[in-house]
Design a protein around this motif. Sequence first.
Motif, PDB file in Angstrom:
ATOM      1  N   VAL A 241     -37.836  35.896  30.623  1.00 21.61           N
ATOM      2  CA  VAL A 241     -38.247  35.109  29.464  1.00 21.61           C
ATOM      3  C   VAL A 241     -37.018  34.687  28.652  1.00 21.61           C
ATOM      4  N   LEU A 242     -36.075  35.610  28.469  1.00 20.24           N
ATOM      5  CA  LEU A 242     -34.850  35.269  27.720  1.00 20.24           C
ATOM      6  C   LEU A 242     -34.087  34.150  28.421  1.00 20.24           C
ATOM      7  N   LEU A 243     -33.973  34.252  29.749  1.00 15.49           N
ATOM      8  CA  LEU A 243     -33.266  33.209  30.500  1.00 15.49           C
ATOM      9  C   LEU A 243     -33.965  31.869  30.332  1.00 15.49           C
ATOM     10  N   ALA A 244     -35.302  31.912  30.333  1.00  9.91           N
ATOM     11  CA  ALA A 244     -36.062  30.679  30.178  1.00  9.91           C
ATOM     12  C   ALA A 244     -35.801  30.068  28.802  1.00  9.91           C
ATOM     13  N   VAL A 245     -35.779  30.909  27.761  1.00  9.79           N
ATOM     14  CA  VAL A 245     -35.521  30.387  26.417  1.00  9.79           C
ATOM     15  C   VAL A 245     -34.115  29.791  26.353  1.00  9.79           C
ATOM     16  N   ALA A 246     -33.148  30.505  26.938  1.00  7.65           N
ATOM     17  CA  ALA A 246     -31.774  30.009  26.940  1.00  7.65           C
ATOM     18  C   ALA A 246     -31.712  28.650  27.619  1.00  7.65           C
ATOM     19  N   ARG A 247     -32.488  28.497  28.656  1.00 10.19           N
ATOM     20  CA  ARG A 247     -32.485  27.243  29.397  1.00 10.19           C
ATOM     21  C   ARG A 247     -33.080  26.109  28.566  1.00 10.19           C
ATOM     22  N   ILE A 248     -34.250  26.340  27.937  1.00 12.79           N
ATOM     23  CA  ILE A 248     -34.919  25.213  27.274  1.00 12.79           C
ATOM     24  C   ILE A 248     -34.300  24.866  25.930  1.00 12.79           C
ATOM     25  N   LEU A 249     -33.597  25.814  25.297  1.00 10.48           N
ATOM     26  CA  LEU A 249     -33.032  25.511  23.981  1.00 10.48           C
ATOM     27  C   LEU A 249     -32.050  24.348  24.047  1.00 10.48           C
ATOM     28  N   GLY A 250     -31.372  24.192  25.172  1.00  7.48           N
ATOM     29  CA  GLY A 250     -30.389  23.125  25.281  1.00  7.48           C
ATOM     30  C   GLY A 250     -30.904  21.886  25.974  1.00  7.48           C
ATOM     31  N   GLU A 251     -32.162  21.907  26.400  1.00  6.13           N
ATOM     32  CA  GLU A 251     -32.696  20.779  27.160  1.00  6.13           C
ATOM     33  C   GLU A 251     -32.928  19.571  26.256  1.00  6.13           C
ATOM     34  N   THR A 252     -32.365  18.456  26.638  1.00  5.34           N
ATOM     35  CA  THR A 252     -32.539  17.230  25.880  1.00  5.34           C
ATOM     36  C   THR A 252     -33.426  16.241  26.632  1.00  5.34           C
ATOM     37  N   ALA A 253     -33.096  16.056  27.908  1.00  6.98           N
ATOM     38  CA  ALA A 253     -33.747  15.007  28.692  1.00  6.98           C
ATOM     39  C   ALA A 253     -35.276  15.054  28.642  1.00  6.98           C
ATOM     40  N   PRO A 254     -35.909  16.238  28.745  1.00  2.34           N
ATOM     41  CA  PRO A 254     -37.370  16.221  28.753  1.00  2.34           C
ATOM     42  C   PRO A 254     -37.983  15.891  27.389  1.00  2.34           C
ATOM     43  N   LEU A 255     -37.173  15.932  26.328  1.00  2.00           N
ATOM     44  CA  LEU A 255     -37.719  15.659  24.992  1.00  2.00           C
ATOM     45  C   LEU A 255     -37.589  14.193  24.604  1.00  2.00           C
ATOM     46  N   LEU A 256     -36.740  13.454  25.343  1.00  2.00           N
ATOM     47  CA  LEU A 256     -36.433  12.080  24.947  1.00  2.00           C
ATOM     48  C   LEU A 256     -37.677  11.222  24.823  1.00  2.00           C
TER      49      LEU A 256
ATOM     50  N   THR B   4     -48.623  17.582  16.277  1.00  2.00           N
ATOM     51  CA  THR B   4     -49.320  16.441  16.862  1.00  2.00           C
ATOM     52  C   THR B   4     -48.553  15.141  16.601  1.00  2.00           C
ATOM     53  N   LYS B   5     -47.420  15.275  15.880  1.00  2.00           N
ATOM     54  CA  LYS B   5     -46.600  14.099  15.596  1.00  2.00           C
ATOM     55  C   LYS B   5     -45.213  14.303  16.209  1.00  2.00           C
ATOM     56  N   PRO B   6     -44.420  13.239  16.297  1.00  2.00           N
ATOM     57  CA  PRO B   6     -43.041  13.423  16.788  1.00  2.00           C
ATOM     58  C   PRO B   6     -42.322  14.477  15.957  1.00  2.00           C
ATOM     59  N   ILE B   7     -41.474  15.245  16.610  1.00  2.00           N
ATOM     60  CA  ILE B   7     -40.817  16.349  15.930  1.00  2.00           C
ATOM     61  C   ILE B   7     -39.355  16.383  16.378  1.00  2.00           C
ATOM     62  N   ALA B   8     -38.465  16.745  15.469  1.00  2.00           N
ATOM     63  CA  ALA B   8     -37.039  16.742  15.797  1.00  2.00           C
ATOM     64  C   ALA B   8     -36.687  17.983  16.612  1.00  2.00           C
ATOM     65  N   SER B   9     -35.559  17.939  17.299  1.00  2.00           N
ATOM     66  CA  SER B   9     -35.068  19.125  17.991  1.00  2.00           C
ATOM     67  C   SER B   9     -33.547  19.062  17.974  1.00  2.00           C
ATOM     68  N   LEU B  10     -32.913  20.221  18.066  1.00  2.00           N
ATOM     69  CA  LEU B  10     -31.441  20.252  17.991  1.00  2.00           C
ATOM     70  C   LEU B  10     -30.781  19.370  19.049  1.00  2.00           C
ATOM     71  N   PRO B  11     -31.141  19.535  20.343  1.00  2.00           N
ATOM     72  CA  PRO B  11     -30.452  18.726  21.344  1.00  2.00           C
ATOM     73  C   PRO B  11     -30.640  17.228  21.114  1.00  2.00           C
ATOM     74  N   TYR B  12     -31.851  16.835  20.740  1.00  2.00           N
ATOM     75  CA  TYR B  12     -32.102  15.418  20.522  1.00  2.00           C
ATOM     76  C   TYR B  12     -31.235  14.884  19.391  1.00  2.00           C
ATOM     77  N   VAL B  13     -31.188  15.651  18.288  1.00  2.00           N
ATOM     78  CA  VAL B  13     -30.403  15.212  17.130  1.00  2.00           C
ATOM     79  C   VAL B  13     -28.912  15.152  17.482  1.00  2.00           C
ATOM     80  N   ILE B  14     -28.444  16.122  18.268  1.00  2.00           N
ATOM     81  CA  ILE B  14     -27.041  16.088  18.702  1.00  2.00           C
ATOM     82  C   ILE B  14     -26.770  14.794  19.466  1.00  2.00           C
ATOM     83  N   TYR B  15     -27.670  14.480  20.392  1.00  2.00           N
ATOM     84  CA  TYR B  15     -27.534  13.269  21.210  1.00  2.00           C
ATOM     85  C   TYR B  15     -27.526  12.025  20.330  1.00  2.00           C
TER      86      TYR B  15
END
Lengths: 286, 327
Positions: free
Chosen positions: A205-220, A234-245
């Motif tokens: 589970v920890l590895l999975a969290v580590a993996r998704i925290l940095g994922e940008t492409a699936p959120l675009l 239910t509305k668009p929501i910000a995320s760290l990777p997206y904002v970095i991008y």
Amino acid sequence: MSSSGLANSTLYLRRRIANGVFIALSLGAAVFGLIWLTFILYALLKNGIAALSPTLFTEATPPPGSKGGLSNAIVGSVVMSLGAVALGTPIGLFAGTYLAEYARYGRLAFIVRFVNDILLSTPSIITGLFVYELVVAPFHRFSGIAGALALTVIVIPVVVRTTENMLLLVPNGLREAAFALGAPQNFVIKSVTWKAAQAGIVTGVLLAVARILGETAPLLFTALTNNFMSWDVTKPIASLPYVIYQFATGPYEDLHTLAWGGAILVTATVLVLSILARMLEKKQRN
Amino acid sequence: MTDISLSDTSVHLTRAATARKAGGGDSRFRYTALGAALLVLLIFAGVFVSLIAGSTLAFKAFGFGFITSQAWSPTREVFGALGPIYGTLVTSVIAMAIALPVGIGIAIFLTELCPRMLRRPVGIAIELLAGIPSIIYGIWGLFVFAPWFQEHVQTPVINALGDVPVLGTLFGGASYGIGIFTAGLILSIMILPFISAVTRDVLETVPNVLKEASYGLGSTQWEVMKKVAVPFSRVGIVGGAMLALGRALGETMAVTFVIGNAHRIAPSLFAPGTSISATIANEFSEATSDLYVSSLIYLGLVLYAITFIVLVFALLLLRSMERKAGK
């Protein structure tokens, strides 16, 4: 005799030189690998440290030219990651359990294992397209839920893989002892094998969290982003990777700094989680 | 007497109830596990189906010619995938050309040459490099690596090779910093730890007796590697390399930042280009017409098909390696 001795000694010299070159090259390869790690971490610290302040956590993303933080992105990342883990962990846990406990050598298990490995390496942008087609396009709406679902698709194979591997480490004697006492299989799994593999499953589970925290492409094209603080999934929501991008590819200097600040946050969290996971896994294997 | 027999039955009844309940729960539990396993298959099938469904419109408009056409004009609504496919393949080839030898070198260093004391820390550091999210490579590539590369490598190389026939074309043009070559380099740094981790695992399956026998005959470390360890684990190394290739082909963020987003295929590797994933990431939110969206999903389908084939090969090779190692 002496000429063949000479030939031998030149041959020997040549072999030793070849060996020396080989050792130098592989040492060089290791140094090369480590240098990049140092460069990247150094650049992160140098550029992001200026952005690290309490306001990073208390204020939402600013319009260009004014001050602000990343609180909305942090909230969005946490909410979507928690959602993905809450949904993906039970599915991954049960699927991994099926592979290790019920159908270890069966044909179905072979197929599921193979397909799971494919999912594990599927490009995350494809995952994003999948969830776009599944959830966003039919309802004409980008949402935090869609983002969380896209991340769930990434969580599941990671948890399946680690759960199965960790359950396989549990010695059969434990299972047999429980069966000999008359316990039904679900009881054996819940109270014996899952217990014995607990640390390992948490690792997954920890590895999975580590993996998704940095994922940008699936959120675009699922969660999109949101310039304001929002808890509404239910509305668009910000995320760290997206904002970095978004900020890094834009033209504004002050937003670049914020992007670096976000990059530090993400990297630090991911590295801490990976190290924790590694420690837990070691505990499990001992 | 009656008292005892009564309580006896009640005890008996409770036990039976518990057993029944446990038994019923048992099959429910089993089906839940089976259901979860089937869900994994369903997700996989769902990805394919949704990509095919989403790309139907573009497929009707362009057919398979989509793959061989270089046209990409959102205003005229003409789309072709050749530019992105070219970028995806070339960046991946550059990445593999660099990361494969270096990654194998690192793995050999870690399994055979590294002093025992350093083995764990170096191994962990390399694996941490693998854990860094791709967006970090992207932002680092854009702000740190590309400007440095432009100033210290591209410009001198372009000046030096400008008039050489073939190389001058491959490494010619203006120096932008970003471009296909830069994207390939960043990709190589990204997949490097991945290759070394897989190769290390494979090399560790080589039985010690084989290596010891070879050392006993007087082999040097290089000879043991070349003639014993690598041949023994060849299949696994190739499998690991293909797994890394699958990752490079589909990598999005590290590439999107630095590839330059140009659909025209330029003869120079230093020129800006685009990859399938970068095109989707950059243009999806701007795609207003249905045909545009559908073409981007068609691109995704092409990418998924390519990576799928690579991954199947990789996994089959790794599976046969595992069987050989007696796992």
